[in-house]
Design an enzyme around this catalytic site. Structure first.
Site, PDB file in Angstrom:
ATOM      1  N   ASP A   9     -55.710   1.787  13.255  1.00 59.69           N
ATOM      2  CA  ASP A   9     -55.143   1.103  12.025  1.00 59.69           C
ATOM      3  C   ASP A   9     -53.959   1.733  11.537  1.00 59.69           C
ATOM      4  O   ASP A   9     -53.604   2.994  11.994  1.00 59.69           O
ATOM      5  CB  ASP A   9     -56.294   0.947  11.211  1.00 59.69           C
ATOM      6  CG  ASP A   9     -55.979   0.077   9.934  1.00 59.69           C
ATOM      7  OD1 ASP A   9     -55.379  -1.022   9.938  1.00 59.69           O
ATOM      8  OD2 ASP A   9     -55.990   0.596   8.629  1.00 59.69           O
ATOM      9  N   ASP A  11     -52.216   0.936   7.578  1.00 62.07           N
ATOM     10  CA  ASP A  11     -52.123   1.379   6.262  1.00 62.07           C
ATOM     11  C   ASP A  11     -53.247   1.988   5.850  1.00 62.07           C
ATOM     12  O   ASP A  11     -54.411   1.611   6.306  1.00 62.07           O
ATOM     13  CB  ASP A  11     -52.038  -0.050   5.328  1.00 62.07           C
ATOM     14  CG  ASP A  11     -50.739  -0.646   5.663  1.00 62.07           C
ATOM     15  OD1 ASP A  11     -49.623   0.048   5.218  1.00 62.07           O
ATOM     16  OD2 ASP A  11     -50.533  -1.639   6.363  1.00 62.07           O
TER      17      ASP A  11
END
Length: 215
Positions: A9, A11
């Protein structure tokens, strides 16, 4: 030889960008006459930029700009904040580089807008490590739907059983697991004990917990 892969991922996992989103949204939406409150802001935490913009427009409809223009203003503001102040999460650069040096296929699956991906990877100086990137902007449904992970798996040309995913959000863990990928959760400290992370195969305090034995 079977290809192995690691998908990350972005953020909150690779880059500490969550404060930038909060700052950008407050700046842009306030300028449009939106009265932001902490309780309403918490409701938008897991939304895409378009969903957040539509959320505030429904409550405080503005007239001077389109929803798309305001959404782009938020993204532009986040982009600028990342370029100026972006910093990696602890252990992020080291773990990405470690998988890259071991000839893993390295991918990225994010709910963030596609045009921010290069900004982040270049700011962290890890763009050269990635073989496939996907944004939920270009799939039918965002996380917790597995679509953005399935897209990255296809780009990496690997099977889910030969992959590991790293996520900081509960919705991201659900997405990766729904795609059939073993998943390591790295929740924010304030949310570490949230039972929603129980789906993860392992849970770490930070990416610094990565070792050769993990492989």
């Amino acid at each position: 030889m079977t290809s192995l892969a690691a998908i990350f991922d972005m953020d909150g996992l690779l880059i500490d960008s969550e404060p930038f989103w909060a700052k950008a949204e407050r700046m842009v939406f306030s300028s449009m006459g939106v009265e932001l409150s902490d309780s309403l802001c918490r409701q938008t935490a897991a939304m895409t930029t378009r969903e957040v913009t539509e959320f505030w427009y429904r409550r405080f409809p503005w007239k001077r700009k389109s929803i798309e223009d305001v959404e782009n203003d938020v993204i532009d503001c986040v982009d600028e904040l990342i370029r100026r102040h972006g910093k990696p999460m602890p252990g992020a650069k080291q773990i990405v580089d470690s998988f890259h040096r071991r000839n893993y296929r390295v991918g990225l699956s994010t709910n963030s807008p596609y045009r921010l991906i290069n900004t982040v990877l270049e700011k962290l100086d890890i763009a050269q490590c990635f073989h496939g990137i996907s944004s939920s902007e270009h799939v039918e449904r965002r996380k917790p739907d597995p679509a953005v992970y399935l897209s990255t798996l296809q780009k990496l040309k690997v099977k889910p059983e030969h992959c590991v995913a790293f996520e900081d959000s509960a919705s991201g863990v659900k997405a990766a697991k729904a795609a059939g990928i073993k998943t390591i959760a790295v929740p924010p400290a304030y949310n570490f004990d949230n039972p929603d992370y129980s789906l993860a195969d392992r849970k770490w305090r930070s990416l610094h917990e990565f070792t050769k034995e993990t492989l």
